[in-house]
Design a protein around this motif. Sequence first.
Motif, PDB file in Angstrom:
ATOM      1  N   GLY A 177       9.833   8.376  -1.916  1.00  0.00           N
ATOM      2  CA  GLY A 177       9.284   7.092  -2.352  1.00  0.00           C
ATOM      3  C   GLY A 177      10.359   6.050  -2.582  1.00  0.00           C
ATOM      4  N   ILE A 178      11.495   6.458  -3.150  1.00  0.00           N
ATOM      5  CA  ILE A 178      12.599   5.525  -3.390  1.00  0.00           C
ATOM      6  C   ILE A 178      13.183   5.036  -2.072  1.00  0.00           C
ATOM      7  N   HIS A 179      13.321   5.938  -1.107  1.00  0.00           N
ATOM      8  CA  HIS A 179      13.805   5.526   0.208  1.00  0.00           C
ATOM      9  C   HIS A 179      12.811   4.579   0.898  1.00  0.00           C
ATOM     10  N   THR A 180      11.527   4.823   0.667  1.00  0.00           N
ATOM     11  CA  THR A 180      10.499   3.990   1.291  1.00  0.00           C
ATOM     12  C   THR A 180      10.591   2.537   0.823  1.00  0.00           C
ATOM     13  N   ILE A 181      11.058   2.337  -0.394  1.00  0.00           N
ATOM     14  CA  ILE A 181      11.203   0.979  -0.923  1.00  0.00           C
ATOM     15  C   ILE A 181      12.153   0.164  -0.054  1.00  0.00           C
ATOM     16  N   VAL A 182      13.215   0.801   0.416  1.00  0.00           N
ATOM     17  CA  VAL A 182      14.156   0.121   1.313  1.00  0.00           C
ATOM     18  C   VAL A 182      13.598   0.036   2.720  1.00  0.00           C
ATOM     19  N   ILE A 183      12.971   1.125   3.185  1.00  0.00           N
ATOM     20  CA  ILE A 183      12.439   1.166   4.544  1.00  0.00           C
ATOM     21  C   ILE A 183      11.405   0.066   4.775  1.00  0.00           C
ATOM     22  N   THR A 184      10.551  -0.170   3.782  1.00  0.00           N
ATOM     23  CA  THR A 184       9.505  -1.187   3.919  1.00  0.00           C
ATOM     24  C   THR A 184       9.984  -2.586   3.540  1.00  0.00           C
ATOM     25  N   ARG A 185      11.250  -2.694   3.147  1.00  0.00           N
ATOM     26  CA  ARG A 185      11.846  -3.973   2.737  1.00  0.00           C
ATOM     27  C   ARG A 185      11.154  -4.578   1.529  1.00  0.00           C
ATOM     28  N   ILE A 193      16.675  -5.759  -9.543  1.00  0.00           N
ATOM     29  CA  ILE A 193      16.402  -4.403 -10.040  1.00  0.00           C
ATOM     30  C   ILE A 193      15.010  -4.007  -9.576  1.00  0.00           C
ATOM     31  N   SER A 194      14.909  -2.891  -8.868  1.00  0.00           N
ATOM     32  CA  SER A 194      13.627  -2.436  -8.336  1.00  0.00           C
ATOM     33  C   SER A 194      12.828  -1.699  -9.401  1.00  0.00           C
ATOM     34  N   GLY A 195      11.704  -2.292  -9.804  1.00  0.00           N
ATOM     35  CA  GLY A 195      10.852  -1.659 -10.807  1.00  0.00           C
ATOM     36  C   GLY A 195      10.228  -0.372 -10.299  1.00  0.00           C
ATOM     37  N   HIS A 196       9.871  -0.324  -9.007  1.00  0.00           N
ATOM     38  CA  HIS A 196       9.318   0.898  -8.425  1.00  0.00           C
ATOM     39  C   HIS A 196      10.318   2.045  -8.539  1.00  0.00           C
ATOM     40  N   THR A 197      11.593   1.751  -8.251  1.00  0.00           N
ATOM     41  CA  THR A 197      12.629   2.783  -8.332  1.00  0.00           C
ATOM     42  C   THR A 197      12.789   3.279  -9.755  1.00  0.00           C
ATOM     43  N   VAL A 198      12.774   2.360 -10.707  1.00  0.00           N
ATOM     44  CA  VAL A 198      12.898   2.743 -12.119  1.00  0.00           C
ATOM     45  C   VAL A 198      11.804   3.731 -12.507  1.00  0.00           C
ATOM     46  N   PHE A 199      10.572   3.419 -12.125  1.00  0.00           N
ATOM     47  CA  PHE A 199       9.444   4.258 -12.520  1.00  0.00           C
ATOM     48  C   PHE A 199       9.518   5.630 -11.864  1.00  0.00           C
ATOM     49  N   ASP A 205       0.824  -1.208   0.000  1.00  0.00           N
ATOM     50  CA  ASP A 205       0.000   0.000   0.000  1.00  0.00           C
ATOM     51  C   ASP A 205       0.858   1.259   0.000  1.00  0.00           C
ATOM     52  N   LEU A 206       1.863   1.303   0.883  1.00  0.00           N
ATOM     53  CA  LEU A 206       2.665   2.505   1.039  1.00  0.00           C
ATOM     54  C   LEU A 206       3.441   2.819  -0.231  1.00  0.00           C
ATOM     55  N   ASN A 207       4.053   1.806  -0.825  1.00  0.00           N
ATOM     56  CA  ASN A 207       4.790   2.036  -2.070  1.00  0.00           C
ATOM     57  C   ASN A 207       3.840   2.350  -3.222  1.00  0.00           C
ATOM     58  N   GLY A 208       2.637   1.766  -3.176  1.00  0.00           N
ATOM     59  CA  GLY A 208       1.640   2.088  -4.193  1.00  0.00           C
ATOM     60  C   GLY A 208       1.178   3.525  -4.107  1.00  0.00           C
ATOM     61  N   VAL A 209       1.104   4.054  -2.879  1.00  0.00           N
ATOM     62  CA  VAL A 209       0.710   5.452  -2.692  1.00  0.00           C
ATOM     63  C   VAL A 209       1.692   6.380  -3.395  1.00  0.00           C
ATOM     64  N   PHE A 210       2.983   6.112  -3.242  1.00  0.00           N
ATOM     65  CA  PHE A 210       3.983   6.970  -3.877  1.00  0.00           C
ATOM     66  C   PHE A 210       3.932   6.861  -5.401  1.00  0.00           C
ATOM     67  N   LEU A 211       3.663   5.658  -5.903  1.00  0.00           N
ATOM     68  CA  LEU A 211       3.517   5.518  -7.352  1.00  0.00           C
ATOM     69  C   LEU A 211       2.308   6.300  -7.862  1.00  0.00           C
ATOM     70  N   ASP A 212       1.203   6.218  -7.126  1.00  0.00           N
ATOM     71  CA  ASP A 212      -0.028   6.891  -7.541  1.00  0.00           C
ATOM     72  C   ASP A 212       0.112   8.412  -7.507  1.00  0.00           C
ATOM     73  N   ILE A 213       0.800   8.927  -6.481  1.00  0.00           N
ATOM     74  CA  ILE A 213       0.894  10.379  -6.311  1.00  0.00           C
ATOM     75  C   ILE A 213       1.996  10.990  -7.153  1.00  0.00           C
ATOM     76  N   PHE A 214       3.143  10.297  -7.257  1.00  0.00           N
ATOM     77  CA  PHE A 214       4.299  10.910  -7.909  1.00  0.00           C
ATOM     78  C   PHE A 214       4.742  10.216  -9.194  1.00  0.00           C
ATOM     79  N   GLY A 215       4.404   8.942  -9.369  1.00  0.00           N
ATOM     80  CA  GLY A 215       4.844   8.238 -10.561  1.00  0.00           C
ATOM     81  C   GLY A 215       3.895   8.383 -11.730  1.00  0.00           C
TER      82      GLY A 215
END
Length: 304
Positions: free
Chosen positions: A237-245, A183-189, A84-94
């Motif tokens: 959002g990129i930092h959150t990817i690591v924070i949430t593992r 390779i983190s797809g969330h980070t790429v986007f 959910d948390l990583n999806g929020v960043f994609l929805d708002i900023f990606g």
Amino acid sequence: MASTKGYIARTLIGVALCFGSSFINALCAVLAGFRTPNIKVYDLDQNVLLYRGLPDFGHDLVAILKTHIGVYLTPIASQFTTVDLNGVFLDIFGFPMIYLGFLHPQRTMLLRRVPFIFSCINILRAISISVTSLPDASPECHIQFETPSGEYKRAAMFPISFGRALRVMFDPSNNITCGDMIISGHTVFLLLSIMVFRRYFQASSCPCPFPRFISKGVWSRFLFLLRWWHYIGCTIGIHTIVITRLHYTVDVVLAIAITLAAWFIYHTCADFPQVRQQSSFMLWYESDATQITDSQYIEQSKED
């Protein structure tokens, strides 16, 4: 000036490559979930540790910070799951990169360039997650070995993987994939979104659509704020990817390096004819006539 058919053809090729590579990437991510290793991690005294992922500096640093400020973060973090948390960043900023891109005066150029870059990274990611399977970083993937949510691992890979790949492709936030590390797809986007706003949402390349009502100075300041809103949000959002593992730190580092390399290599070819001439495809895809047409769209938007 490029012919209308030729110009549109290049744009359609970029979009088609994006959809094709995205499906291949999603399919490989789904298949990786069938092969995720279930490991146990021991300390030096041969005691089994609760965490079942690989040692990771970023995760260790987050754990240290949680011991000091966790009391403040827990009420916030408890409102979200990892996805959910990583999806929020994609929805708002990606995804706004896509929505605003369609409103850009050079949207056909964006549809030609950005999907092509994204396609190249997608193919590389699909290969990397297919050739080597790493244990997941996310606890939500670890529990699949102990709950019914992981029963799919015992089923045949095909043909169910095709349908699940489509769901992952169009609704990634509600269709978690496991095993697709490296390779983190969330980070790429998110990083691609930063680069698009950095280059294409400048006052010189994105003139105001309402010049009679908004002055150039106001529009320039608005774009400046929009860019920095995006920079800050995507960086968090990129930092959150690591924070949430959701991923290991190395997955994020590699995604950043590969995305920046793909972006700058492509735009070096596009901006410098002597470099573009080294590739027959780029010589056609970013021909002088095509770039003249791109410039004319900008001039027409200024006149309007």
